[in-house]
Design an enzyme around this catalytic site. Structure first.
Site, mmCIF file in Angstrom:
data_model
loop_
_atom_site.group_PDB
_atom_site.id
_atom_site.type_symbol
_atom_site.label_atom_id
_atom_site.label_comp_id
_atom_site.label_asym_id
_atom_site.label_seq_id
_atom_site.Cartn_x
_atom_site.Cartn_y
_atom_site.Cartn_z
ATOM 1 N N SER A 195 41.295 45.555 40.739
ATOM 2 C CA SER A 195 41.025 44.889 39.465
ATOM 3 C C SER A 195 40.393 43.516 39.685
ATOM 4 O O SER A 195 39.550 43.073 38.903
ATOM 5 C CB SER A 195 42.334 44.731 38.680
ATOM 6 N N THR B 299 33.210 56.905 44.384
ATOM 7 C CA THR B 299 32.848 58.210 43.815
ATOM 8 C C THR B 299 31.516 58.691 44.371
ATOM 9 O O THR B 299 30.549 57.925 44.435
ATOM 10 C CB THR B 299 32.768 58.101 42.273
ATOM 11 N N GLU C 221 36.794 52.510 36.526
ATOM 12 C CA GLU C 221 35.861 51.633 35.785
ATOM 13 C C GLU C 221 36.630 50.595 34.949
ATOM 14 O O GLU C 221 36.225 50.209 33.864
ATOM 15 C CB GLU C 221 34.857 52.443 34.966
ATOM 16 N N THR D 97 41.001 49.335 34.631
ATOM 17 C CA THR D 97 42.240 49.874 34.056
ATOM 18 C C THR D 97 42.357 49.464 32.579
ATOM 19 O O THR D 97 41.673 48.540 32.114
ATOM 20 C CB THR D 97 43.465 49.297 34.793
HETATM 21 N N1 COS Z 1 28.439 40.631 31.764
HETATM 22 C C1 COS Z 1 27.779 39.596 32.322
HETATM 23 N N2 COS Z 1 28.404 38.627 33.042
HETATM 24 C C2 COS Z 1 29.736 38.714 33.167
HETATM 25 C C3 COS Z 1 30.487 39.760 32.603
HETATM 26 C C4 COS Z 1 29.777 40.746 31.860
HETATM 27 N N3 COS Z 1 30.427 41.765 31.298
HETATM 28 N N4 COS Z 1 31.782 39.582 32.901
HETATM 29 C C5 COS Z 1 31.853 38.457 33.627
HETATM 30 N N5 COS Z 1 30.624 37.929 33.787
HETATM 31 C C6 COS Z 1 30.279 36.706 34.487
HETATM 32 C C7 COS Z 1 31.008 35.547 33.824
HETATM 33 O O1 COS Z 1 30.243 35.014 32.751
HETATM 34 C C8 COS Z 1 31.154 34.556 34.955
HETATM 35 O O2 COS Z 1 29.960 33.835 35.141
HETATM 36 P P1 COS Z 1 29.929 32.231 34.930
HETATM 37 O O3 COS Z 1 30.958 31.698 35.896
HETATM 38 O O4 COS Z 1 28.522 31.879 35.271
HETATM 39 O O5 COS Z 1 30.294 32.020 33.526
HETATM 40 C C9 COS Z 1 31.323 35.450 36.179
HETATM 41 O O6 COS Z 1 30.769 36.724 35.817
HETATM 42 C C10 COS Z 1 32.766 35.597 36.574
HETATM 43 O O7 COS Z 1 33.458 36.152 35.466
HETATM 44 P P2 COS Z 1 35.014 35.964 35.239
HETATM 45 O O8 COS Z 1 35.365 34.521 35.414
HETATM 46 O O9 COS Z 1 35.352 36.605 33.956
HETATM 47 O O10 COS Z 1 35.611 36.772 36.485
HETATM 48 P P3 COS Z 1 37.087 37.194 36.822
HETATM 49 O O11 COS Z 1 37.293 37.058 38.275
HETATM 50 O O12 COS Z 1 38.051 36.490 35.911
HETATM 51 O O13 COS Z 1 37.103 38.780 36.543
HETATM 52 C C11 COS Z 1 37.402 40.810 35.340
HETATM 53 C C12 COS Z 1 36.861 39.365 35.363
HETATM 54 C C13 COS Z 1 38.890 40.908 35.632
HETATM 55 C C14 COS Z 1 37.119 41.257 33.920
HETATM 56 C C15 COS Z 1 36.614 41.669 36.348
HETATM 57 O O14 COS Z 1 36.940 41.350 37.666
HETATM 58 C C16 COS Z 1 36.788 43.160 36.148
HETATM 59 O O15 COS Z 1 36.155 43.767 35.274
HETATM 60 N N6 COS Z 1 37.656 43.801 36.979
HETATM 61 C C17 COS Z 1 37.790 45.242 36.972
HETATM 62 C C18 COS Z 1 36.820 45.831 37.922
HETATM 63 C C19 COS Z 1 36.635 47.269 37.686
HETATM 64 O O16 COS Z 1 36.375 47.732 36.601
HETATM 65 N N7 COS Z 1 36.736 48.015 38.753
HETATM 66 C C20 COS Z 1 36.586 49.418 38.678
HETATM 67 C C21 COS Z 1 35.962 49.923 39.903
HETATM 68 S S1 COS Z 1 34.277 50.027 39.830
HETATM 69 S S2 COS Z 1 34.059 51.886 39.290
#
Ligand code: COS
Length: 380
Positions: free
Chosen positions: A131, A157, A361, A363
């Site tokens: 995550s 995958t 993709e 949780t």
């Molecule tokens: N679109 C564009 N940019 C994005 C974005 C999005 N959907 N989400 C985050 N960003 C950008 C943010 O704007 C930030 O940039 P700035 O610092 O310039 O503002 C940067 O990316 C970091 O974002 P954030 O601070 O939100 O990162 P976090 O470490 O807090 O993580 C989560 C955010 C938890 C939402 C993310 O790590 C996530 O989605 N984790 C799950 C991963 C996943 O789905 N894995 C599945 C396996 S892949 S099949």
């Protein structure tokens, strides 16, 4: 040329018939053999399924998001392993290239991704970075005209079939800004793919570990700028989550149809069990879940096609649809009773298959976090 409305309707009808007549009868075989037959993969190539989302100029069908998810609704009506064959090419395996690739990178790869000659994988997750994907430790160190890539990716995958990986690796300091994305051909020296994992469900769809031992990746294979990899991955996932939500919706609709057919055919106490109100309550709840999921997904897709951001909407669609299909599958087992628990009816298989949707993709808990953050940002 983009597909006109008639050609799109024809595609949808062809996919609907293909799912009903060709794929559904093969479901048990795919589960038993943990493999989608080669002839089915060839047929999918011929139908253009690998290129649903790839722009026409690169040989794909160039569907917009609404069209893509309408196809995904249909594909959801069978075992998810079939969609997985081309799912990475349509979604997470190709969209980094579509979003951030240079003209040369797109011209080099997209036509072969669209045709299905090249299978793609998206390599973000690691043993220590699930995550918390900004904490990846796979490292890419610049060395003249190339990068040396070292590290390990987990649960990737289609890795065993892939000839191209989009790999997120650390090129800078800690956190999201230190991550870059790379196009990594599978035949580079030092890249090693592990054996497919044994899983709870979705047999026929494979996930493997991938390790990189000082793999020389040409600098020209970096996607976008240095440090842009995390943002690219998140944009890819926004889109991917919506597609997964559409697949969940399709499966929920199939399970409602299966539950109704069974409840009407099965008699107890002298009448079809569909006549009993406690069965009807379950059918009503499942139908409502499926309808709500469809509406959320369609709404988000239309928003994307208007060019608006969908981070919140895709997360909400994925969160709701994946949880909903879990509830629907659970009720389907209940309506089928003993038959729902034995393998021959296929309901217990779908029950196991859909469990994954609440995990991959992102949780459900990550979707909640994204929804809450975006809602707070928007002030409501
Ligand atoms: N679109 C564009 N940019 C994005 C974005 C999005 N959907 N989400 C985050 N960003 C950008 C943010 O704007 C930030 O940039 P700035 O610092 O310039 O503002 C940067 O990316 C970091 O974002 P954030 O601070 O939100 O990162 P976090 O470490 O807090 O993580 C989560 C955010 C938890 C939402 C993310 O790590 C996530 O989605 N984790 C799950 C991963 C996943 O789905 N894995 C599945 C396996 S892949 S099949």
């Amino acid at each position: 040329m983009p597909l006109d409305a008639d050609s799109f309707d024809l595609l949808l009808e062809t996919v609907r018939r293909y799912v009903a007549e060709r794929l559904r009868p093969l479901e048990a075989r795919v589960a038993d053999e943990d493999e989608v037959p080669d002839e089915v993969v060839r047929e999918m190539r011929d139908m253009g399924l690998f290129g649903l989302s790839i722009p026409e100029e690169y040989g794909g069908l160039g569907l917009n998001m609404t069209e893509e998810i309408r196809v995904a609704f249909e594909l959801g009506r069978t075992t998810p392993a079939f969609r997985s064959v081309f799912g990475t090419n349509v979604g997470i395996g190709s969209q980094g290239l579509v979003i951030a690739g240079s003209d040369a990178q797109r011209a080099q790869w997209l036509p072969r991704i669209a045709s299905g000659e090249v299978i793609t994988s998206f390599a973000l997750t690691e043993p220590g970075a699930g995550s918390d994907s900004a904490s990846v430790t796979t490292r890419a160190i610049r060395d003249g005209g190339s990068y040396r890539l070292s590290g390990a990716k987990r649960f990737i995958t289609n890795a065993d079939k892939a000839s191209l990986f989009t790999v997120m690796a650390r090129t800078g300091g800690p956190g999201a800004k230190g991550v870059s994305a790379f196009l990594v051909p599978a035949d580079l020296p030092g890249l090693c793919v592990g054996r497919p994992e044994r899983k709870m469900g979705q047999q026929g769809a494979h996930v493997c570990d991938v390790t990189f031992d000082d793999v020389p990746v040409p600098a020209a294979n970096r996607l976008g700028e240095d440090g842009e990899g995390f943002r690219i991955a998140m944009q890819v996932l926004d889109r991917g989550r919506l597609h997964i939500a559409a697949v969940c919706t399709g499966i929920a609709e199939r399970l409602v149809a299966d539950s109704v057919a069974y409840a009407q055919a099965r008699s107890q106490f002298g009448k079809p069990i569909a006549d009993f109100q406690l069965i009807q309550a379950m059918i009503a709840d499942s139908k409502t879940d499926a309808m709500a999921a469809r509406s959320l997904v369609l709404d988000a897709a239309e928003q994307k096609d208007r060019g608006e951001p969908i981070t919140l909407e895709a997360a909400a669609a994925k969160y709701f649809a994946s949880e909903a299909v879990g509830r629907v599958a659970d009720r389907a087992v209940q309506i089928f009773g003993g038959a729902g628990y034995v393998a021959d009816y296929g309901i217990e298989r779908l029950y196991r298959d859909v469990r994954l949707f609440r995990i991959y993709e992102g949780t459900s808990q990550i979707q909640q976090l994204v929804i809450a953050r975006e809602t707070l940002k928007r002030g409501g």
